[in-house]
Design a protein around this motif. Structure first.
Motif, PDB file in Angstrom:
ATOM      1  N   GLU A   1       0.891  -1.261   0.115  1.00  0.00           N
ATOM      2  CA  GLU A   1       0.065  -0.142   0.243  1.00  0.00           C
ATOM      3  C   GLU A   1       0.708   1.247   0.229  1.00  0.00           C
ATOM      4  O   GLU A   1       0.816   2.424  -0.319  1.00  0.00           O
ATOM      5  N   ALA A   2       2.438   1.321   0.997  1.00  0.00           N
ATOM      6  CA  ALA A   2       3.163   2.661   0.212  1.00  0.00           C
ATOM      7  C   ALA A   2       3.613   2.871  -0.721  1.00  0.00           C
ATOM      8  O   ALA A   2       4.506   3.248  -0.741  1.00  0.00           O
ATOM      9  N   ALA A   3       3.459   1.642  -1.187  1.00  0.00           N
ATOM     10  CA  ALA A   3       4.887   1.325  -2.656  1.00  0.00           C
ATOM     11  C   ALA A   3       3.758   2.901  -3.838  1.00  0.00           C
ATOM     12  O   ALA A   3       2.766   3.857  -3.274  1.00  0.00           O
TER      13      ALA A   3
END
Length: 153
Positions: free
Chosen positions: A119-121
């Motif tokens: 999700e933090a990509a």
């Protein structure tokens, strides 16, 4: 820097925003007495008022002039600050010590690296930055876009 510094006694940096000013460290390393704005930043971590430099209040032109005049009038204080500033840089910012510290940090990379969740990509590039699109096609499209916007190619 050495040639310029040889004609001067004081380094003046009336700044409003700084992190750790490299110019300040360079000036101190060659023995210039720093007169730098008192700002909450790396400057206050580097300078000790009256010992390794003078820190007039930010934006106070008269205080800067007074600090420079005081150093000119009291050559003993000027020499003491100059020596202390130079010794500070030699001991705390020595290239060999910093290099060793960076190498030690890089050696701990695997220990310090934390996996990033999917999700933090962070998305990088554009739709044109795909491995299966030929570089020539990407360059052509970007050239057409630049020309359409009136930008130089």
């Amino acid at each position: 820097m050495l040639e310029i510094a040889s004609y001067h006694d004081v380094f003046v940096l009336p700044t409003r925003y700084e992190g750790v000013p490299v110019a300040l460290l360079e000036a101190m390393s060659v023995g210039l007495a720093p007169v730098v704005s008192h700002i909450e930043s790396g400057v206050t971590e580097i300078l000790t008022e009256g010992h390794t430099g003078l820190m007039p209040p930010m934006g106070d032109i008269a205080a800067f002039a007074d600090a420079i005049a005081a150093l000119d009038a009291d050559r003993g204080t000027l020499e003491a600050i100059s020596t202390a500033a130079s010794q500070y840089v030699a001991s705390e910012h020595d290239l060999r010590k910093r290099t060793d510290a960076y190498q030690a940090l890089f050696a701990r990379y695997r220990d310090l690296k934390r996996p990033r969740s999917p999700e933090a990509a962070l998305p990088y590039g554009s739709r044109l930055d795909r491995p299966w699109i030929p570089n020539a096609a990407v360059r052509t499209v970007r050239t057409v876009i630049r020309r359409a916007k009136g930008k130089p190619v």
